[in-house]
Scaffold this motif. Structure first.
Motif, PDB file in Angstrom:
ATOM      1  N   PHE A  12      13.911  -6.718 -12.396  1.00  0.00           N
ATOM      2  CA  PHE A  12      12.528  -6.913 -12.855  1.00  0.00           C
ATOM      3  C   PHE A  12      11.948  -5.524 -13.047  1.00  0.00           C
ATOM      4  CE2 PHE A  12       8.047  -7.983 -12.623  1.00  0.00           C
ATOM      5  CZ  PHE A  12       7.997  -9.166 -13.317  1.00  0.00           C
ATOM      6  N   ARG A  13      11.702  -5.177 -14.306  1.00  0.00           N
ATOM      7  CA  ARG A  13      11.431  -3.783 -14.642  1.00  0.00           C
ATOM      8  C   ARG A  13       9.935  -3.474 -14.649  1.00  0.00           C
ATOM      9  NH1 ARG A  13      13.557  -2.084 -19.649  1.00  0.00           N
ATOM     10  NH2 ARG A  13      13.891  -0.064 -18.694  1.00  0.00           N
ATOM     11  N   LEU A  14       9.570  -2.451 -13.921  1.00  0.00           N
ATOM     12  CA  LEU A  14       8.169  -2.033 -13.869  1.00  0.00           C
ATOM     13  C   LEU A  14       8.069  -0.637 -14.474  1.00  0.00           C
ATOM     14  CD1 LEU A  14       7.433  -3.246 -10.220  1.00  0.00           C
ATOM     15  CD2 LEU A  14       6.732  -4.363 -12.346  1.00  0.00           C
ATOM     16  N   GLY A  15       7.313  -0.518 -15.550  1.00  0.00           N
ATOM     17  CA  GLY A  15       7.157   0.778 -16.210  1.00  0.00           C
ATOM     18  C   GLY A  15       6.329   1.728 -15.353  1.00  0.00           C
ATOM     19  N   ASP A  16       6.421   3.021 -15.661  1.00  0.00           N
ATOM     20  CA  ASP A  16       5.738   4.028 -14.838  1.00  0.00           C
ATOM     21  C   ASP A  16       4.217   3.833 -14.821  1.00  0.00           C
ATOM     22  OD1 ASP A  16       8.184   5.192 -14.296  1.00  0.00           O
ATOM     23  OD2 ASP A  16       8.072   6.549 -16.019  1.00  0.00           O
ATOM     24  N   GLN A  17       3.637   3.555 -16.002  1.00  0.00           N
ATOM     25  CA  GLN A  17       2.171   3.395 -16.032  1.00  0.00           C
ATOM     26  C   GLN A  17       1.765   2.036 -15.456  1.00  0.00           C
ATOM     27  OE1 GLN A  17       0.317   4.803 -19.909  1.00  0.00           O
ATOM     28  NE2 GLN A  17       2.448   4.427 -20.485  1.00  0.00           N
ATOM     29  N   ASP A  18       2.571   1.018 -15.764  1.00  0.00           N
ATOM     30  CA  ASP A  18       2.319  -0.328 -15.248  1.00  0.00           C
ATOM     31  C   ASP A  18       2.307  -0.307 -13.715  1.00  0.00           C
ATOM     32  OD1 ASP A  18       2.002  -3.129 -15.493  1.00  0.00           O
ATOM     33  OD2 ASP A  18       4.156  -3.474 -15.332  1.00  0.00           O
ATOM     34  N   LEU A  19       3.177   0.544 -13.140  1.00  0.00           N
ATOM     35  CA  LEU A  19       3.243   0.649 -11.677  1.00  0.00           C
ATOM     36  C   LEU A  19       1.884   0.992 -11.079  1.00  0.00           C
ATOM     37  CD1 LEU A  19       6.651   2.424 -10.979  1.00  0.00           C
ATOM     38  CD2 LEU A  19       5.795   0.393  -9.799  1.00  0.00           C
ATOM     39  N   ALA A  20       1.113   1.795 -11.797  1.00  0.00           N
ATOM     40  CA  ALA A  20      -0.212   2.183 -11.275  1.00  0.00           C
ATOM     41  C   ALA A  20      -1.083   0.937 -11.085  1.00  0.00           C
ATOM     42  CB  ALA A  20      -0.880   3.175 -12.220  1.00  0.00           C
ATOM     43  N   THR A  21      -0.989  -0.004 -12.031  1.00  0.00           N
ATOM     44  CA  THR A  21      -1.754  -1.255 -11.915  1.00  0.00           C
ATOM     45  C   THR A  21      -1.347  -1.992 -10.640  1.00  0.00           C
ATOM     46  OG1 THR A  21      -1.852  -1.446 -14.315  1.00  0.00           O
ATOM     47  CG2 THR A  21      -2.241  -3.469 -13.067  1.00  0.00           C
ATOM     48  N   HIS A  22      -0.022  -2.123 -10.436  1.00  0.00           N
ATOM     49  CA  HIS A  22       0.463  -2.886  -9.274  1.00  0.00           C
ATOM     50  C   HIS A  22       0.159  -2.165  -7.961  1.00  0.00           C
ATOM     51  CE1 HIS A  22       2.200  -5.075 -12.457  1.00  0.00           C
ATOM     52  NE2 HIS A  22       3.125  -4.165 -12.720  1.00  0.00           N
ATOM     53  N   LEU A  23       0.233  -0.825  -7.987  1.00  0.00           N
ATOM     54  CA  LEU A  23      -0.095  -0.051  -6.775  1.00  0.00           C
ATOM     55  C   LEU A  23      -1.562  -0.252  -6.419  1.00  0.00           C
ATOM     56  CD1 LEU A  23       1.879   3.242  -7.565  1.00  0.00           C
ATOM     57  CD2 LEU A  23       2.257   1.752  -5.594  1.00  0.00           C
ATOM     58  N   HIS A  24      -2.424  -0.164  -7.423  1.00  0.00           N
ATOM     59  CA  HIS A  24      -3.867  -0.330  -7.167  1.00  0.00           C
ATOM     60  C   HIS A  24      -4.152  -1.742  -6.645  1.00  0.00           C
ATOM     61  CE1 HIS A  24      -8.186   0.242  -7.555  1.00  0.00           C
ATOM     62  NE2 HIS A  24      -8.223  -0.973  -8.069  1.00  0.00           N
ATOM     63  N   ARG A  25      -3.577  -2.743  -7.334  1.00  0.00           N
ATOM     64  CA  ARG A  25      -3.833  -4.143  -6.940  1.00  0.00           C
ATOM     65  C   ARG A  25      -3.374  -4.371  -5.486  1.00  0.00           C
ATOM     66  NH1 ARG A  25      -0.979  -6.715 -10.665  1.00  0.00           N
ATOM     67  NH2 ARG A  25      -2.714  -7.165 -12.019  1.00  0.00           N
ATOM     68  N   THR A  26      -2.158  -3.892  -5.191  1.00  0.00           N
ATOM     69  CA  THR A  26      -1.577  -4.106  -3.866  1.00  0.00           C
ATOM     70  C   THR A  26      -2.453  -3.466  -2.791  1.00  0.00           C
ATOM     71  OG1 THR A  26       0.582  -4.058  -4.918  1.00  0.00           O
ATOM     72  CG2 THR A  26       0.537  -3.809  -2.514  1.00  0.00           C
ATOM     73  N   GLN A  27      -2.862  -2.228  -3.048  1.00  0.00           N
ATOM     74  CA  GLN A  27      -3.690  -1.486  -2.093  1.00  0.00           C
ATOM     75  C   GLN A  27      -5.007  -2.214  -1.832  1.00  0.00           C
ATOM     76  OE1 GLN A  27      -3.470   1.396  -0.467  1.00  0.00           O
ATOM     77  NE2 GLN A  27      -5.540   2.249  -0.329  1.00  0.00           N
ATOM     78  N   ARG A  28      -5.675  -2.640  -2.900  1.00  0.00           N
ATOM     79  CA  ARG A  28      -6.993  -3.291  -2.759  1.00  0.00           C
ATOM     80  C   ARG A  28      -6.860  -4.648  -2.064  1.00  0.00           C
ATOM     81  NH1 ARG A  28     -11.177  -0.782  -2.451  1.00  0.00           N
ATOM     82  NH2 ARG A  28     -12.567  -1.816  -3.934  1.00  0.00           N
ATOM     83  N   LEU A  29      -5.789  -5.406  -2.392  1.00  0.00           N
ATOM     84  CA  LEU A  29      -5.599  -6.705  -1.718  1.00  0.00           C
ATOM     85  C   LEU A  29      -5.353  -6.484  -0.226  1.00  0.00           C
ATOM     86  CD1 LEU A  29      -3.399  -8.645  -4.349  1.00  0.00           C
ATOM     87  CD2 LEU A  29      -5.813  -9.052  -3.825  1.00  0.00           C
ATOM     88  N   ARG A  30      -4.591  -5.432   0.084  1.00  0.00           N
ATOM     89  CA  ARG A  30      -4.332  -5.136   1.509  1.00  0.00           C
ATOM     90  C   ARG A  30      -5.604  -4.730   2.226  1.00  0.00           C
ATOM     91  NH1 ARG A  30       1.444  -2.350   0.961  1.00  0.00           N
ATOM     92  NH2 ARG A  30       2.481  -4.292   0.415  1.00  0.00           N
ATOM     93  N   GLU A  31      -6.560  -4.158   1.480  1.00  0.00           N
ATOM     94  CA  GLU A  31      -7.849  -3.791   2.087  1.00  0.00           C
ATOM     95  C   GLU A  31      -8.745  -5.016   2.262  1.00  0.00           C
ATOM     96  OE1 GLU A  31      -7.926   0.661   0.055  1.00  0.00           O
ATOM     97  OE2 GLU A  31      -9.403  -0.842  -0.572  1.00  0.00           O
ATOM     98  N   GLY A  32      -8.260  -6.179   1.799  1.00  0.00           N
ATOM     99  CA  GLY A  32      -9.029  -7.415   2.003  1.00  0.00           C
ATOM    100  C   GLY A  32      -9.841  -7.849   0.797  1.00  0.00           C
ATOM    101  N   ARG A  33      -9.680  -7.161  -0.332  1.00  0.00           N
ATOM    102  CA  ARG A  33     -10.417  -7.564  -1.541  1.00  0.00           C
ATOM    103  C   ARG A  33      -9.805  -8.834  -2.130  1.00  0.00           C
ATOM    104  NH1 ARG A  33     -15.085  -4.613  -1.600  1.00  0.00           N
ATOM    105  NH2 ARG A  33     -14.547  -2.758  -0.425  1.00  0.00           N
ATOM    106  N   ARG A  34     -10.633  -9.598  -2.842  1.00  0.00           N
ATOM    107  CA  ARG A  34     -10.103 -10.794  -3.519  1.00  0.00           C
ATOM    108  C   ARG A  34      -9.472 -10.380  -4.844  1.00  0.00           C
ATOM    109  NH1 ARG A  34     -15.260 -12.575  -2.044  1.00  0.00           N
ATOM    110  NH2 ARG A  34     -15.933 -12.289  -4.191  1.00  0.00           N
ATOM    111  N   LEU A  35      -8.512 -11.200  -5.294  1.00  0.00           N
ATOM    112  CA  LEU A  35      -7.841 -10.882  -6.570  1.00  0.00           C
ATOM    113  C   LEU A  35      -8.859 -10.817  -7.717  1.00  0.00           C
ATOM    114  CD1 LEU A  35      -5.178 -10.353  -8.074  1.00  0.00           C
ATOM    115  CD2 LEU A  35      -4.882 -12.832  -8.293  1.00  0.00           C
ATOM    116  N   SER A  36      -9.894 -11.677  -7.657  1.00  0.00           N
ATOM    117  CA  SER A  36     -10.902 -11.663  -8.732  1.00  0.00           C
ATOM    118  C   SER A  36     -11.660 -10.331  -8.757  1.00  0.00           C
ATOM    119  CB  SER A  36     -11.867 -12.839  -8.604  1.00  0.00           C
ATOM    120  OG  SER A  36     -12.378 -12.926  -7.313  1.00  0.00           O
ATOM    121  N   GLU A  37     -11.936  -9.759  -7.568  1.00  0.00           N
ATOM    122  CA  GLU A  37     -12.625  -8.454  -7.528  1.00  0.00           C
ATOM    123  C   GLU A  37     -11.718  -7.357  -8.068  1.00  0.00           C
ATOM    124  OE1 GLU A  37     -14.734  -7.350  -3.696  1.00  0.00           O
ATOM    125  OE2 GLU A  37     -13.611  -9.114  -3.055  1.00  0.00           O
TER     126      GLU A  37
END
Ligand code: FO1
Length: 314
Positions: free
Chosen positions: A87-112
């Motif tokens: 499952f291939r994640l491009g270098d720039q796309d990774l930034a999206t997933h890193l940000h999402r993962t970090q914010r969800l771990r901080e307790g934010r909702r996916l909608s936020e």
């Protein structure tokens, strides 16, 4: 306000057309998250990203997923380390997933988090996950029950499709229920997405199907099937494997009771009477959306059709 239900490439394309003809406050797109999964420790939301990247004009249209102009250095390094690159994640796309993962771990909702990502990408129309909870699409196949991305990417949709099972207890986002039920919603548009993989997960959320069935607004769908084939993806193969004819009549049957009208392609004009016999109005249009002018033309045509329809029981 227009509420669009979407997932995958076809859905994202029509959303781009709708966004081109509607002001930001006039469009809310609710997106399937049944394909979401955790991979390499990251929270991946493929359909949300397809819609966001497409609305931002940054989607890779040739590949059908991820960002245009992508590089793959991280994946190459990972492959050398572990061989894990199914499952291939491009270098720039990774930034999206890193940000999402970090914010969800901080307790934010996916909608936020989705709102933050949209802001960063310059997307001004509202893009919503269908839920902030976990509802995972599982594929029932002749190779057994598979996680969605195992079926879709690892096995390239090769196993025979027998159906879906939705795992997890999740509730629709309040914004989704509001968009379906609000008196200010003029029309609900089911985008030309795969009904089994992109729209049924949304309808499996408690209250969503009922909200759609009892809506005040007109609801239409755009057929993802054109001329006996699916515009993109495995839909035609899946319909054949379920023993269903690959035709817009079958799409109308899948959405019967939920929609007032169906947009079909000029190639399928002869099927209009069979769809109308199901109590569903038909609009015949050019539904192939290779570029933004065609996406915009279909959006205008679909909205014009919806505005001219009254709910059957009104
Ligand atoms: N699809 C593939 O066929 N191969 C991939 O390696 C792949 C990676 C990927 C990464 C991020 C992303 O947002 C989507 C990605 N997709 C990939 C597409 C995705 O699996 C499907 O298109 C959707 O889940 C179905 O709508």
């Amino acid at each position: 306000m227009i509420a669009a239900l979407a997932g995958g490439v076809g859905g994202a394309r029509l959303c781009a057309g709708l966004a081109a003809v509607l002001a930001p406050h006039e469009l809310t797109v609710a997106v399937n998250t049944g394909d979401d999964f955790e991979h390499l420790g990251l929270s991946i939301s493929p359909d949300l990203d397809s819609v966001m990247y497409t609305l931002a004009g940054r989607h890779d249209t040739a590949r059908g997923w991820g960002l245009a102009g992508e590089s793959w250095r991280c994946m190459e390094a990972l492959k050398a380390l572990s061989g894990d690159d199914w499952f291939r994640l491009g270098d720039q796309d990774l930034a999206t997933h890193l940000h999402r993962t970090q914010r969800l771990r901080e307790g934010r909702r996916l909608s936020e988090v989705t709102r933050e990502l949209c802001q960063a990408l310059g997307v001004r129309h509202t893009v919503l996950p269908m839920t902030n909870g976990l509802l995972r699409t599982r594929i029932l196949s002749d190779a057994g029950e598979l996680a969605f991305q195992d079926y879709f990417v690892r096995h390239r949709c090769e196993p025979r499709f027998l159906g879906t099972r939705f795992e997890g207890e999740a509730h629709p986002t309040v914004e989704l229920l509001a968009a379906l039920g609000s008196p200010s919603t003029q029309a609900i548009v089911i985008c030309p997405s795969n009904p089994f993989l992109s729209i049924h997960p949304l309808l499996a959320l408690p209250g969503t199907r009922q909200a759609l069935a009892s809506r005040g607004a007109v609801a239409i769908a755009v057929s993802p099937v054109v001329g006996g084939a699916a515009v993109k993806g495995p839909l035609a193969k899946m319909m054949r494997e379920l023993g269903l004819p690959v035709s817009p009549v079958e799409i109308a049957r899948l959405y019967q009771g939920l929609i007032d009208g169906l947009v079909i392609d000029v190639a399928d004009a002869a099927q209009a009477p069979a769809i109308e016999a199901l109590g569903i109005a038909v609009s015949v249009q050019h539904t192939l959306m290779g570029d933004l002018p065609r996406q915009q033309a279909l959006a205008e045509g679909a909205l014009g059709f919806a505005r001219g329809l009254r709910r059957r029981d009104q």
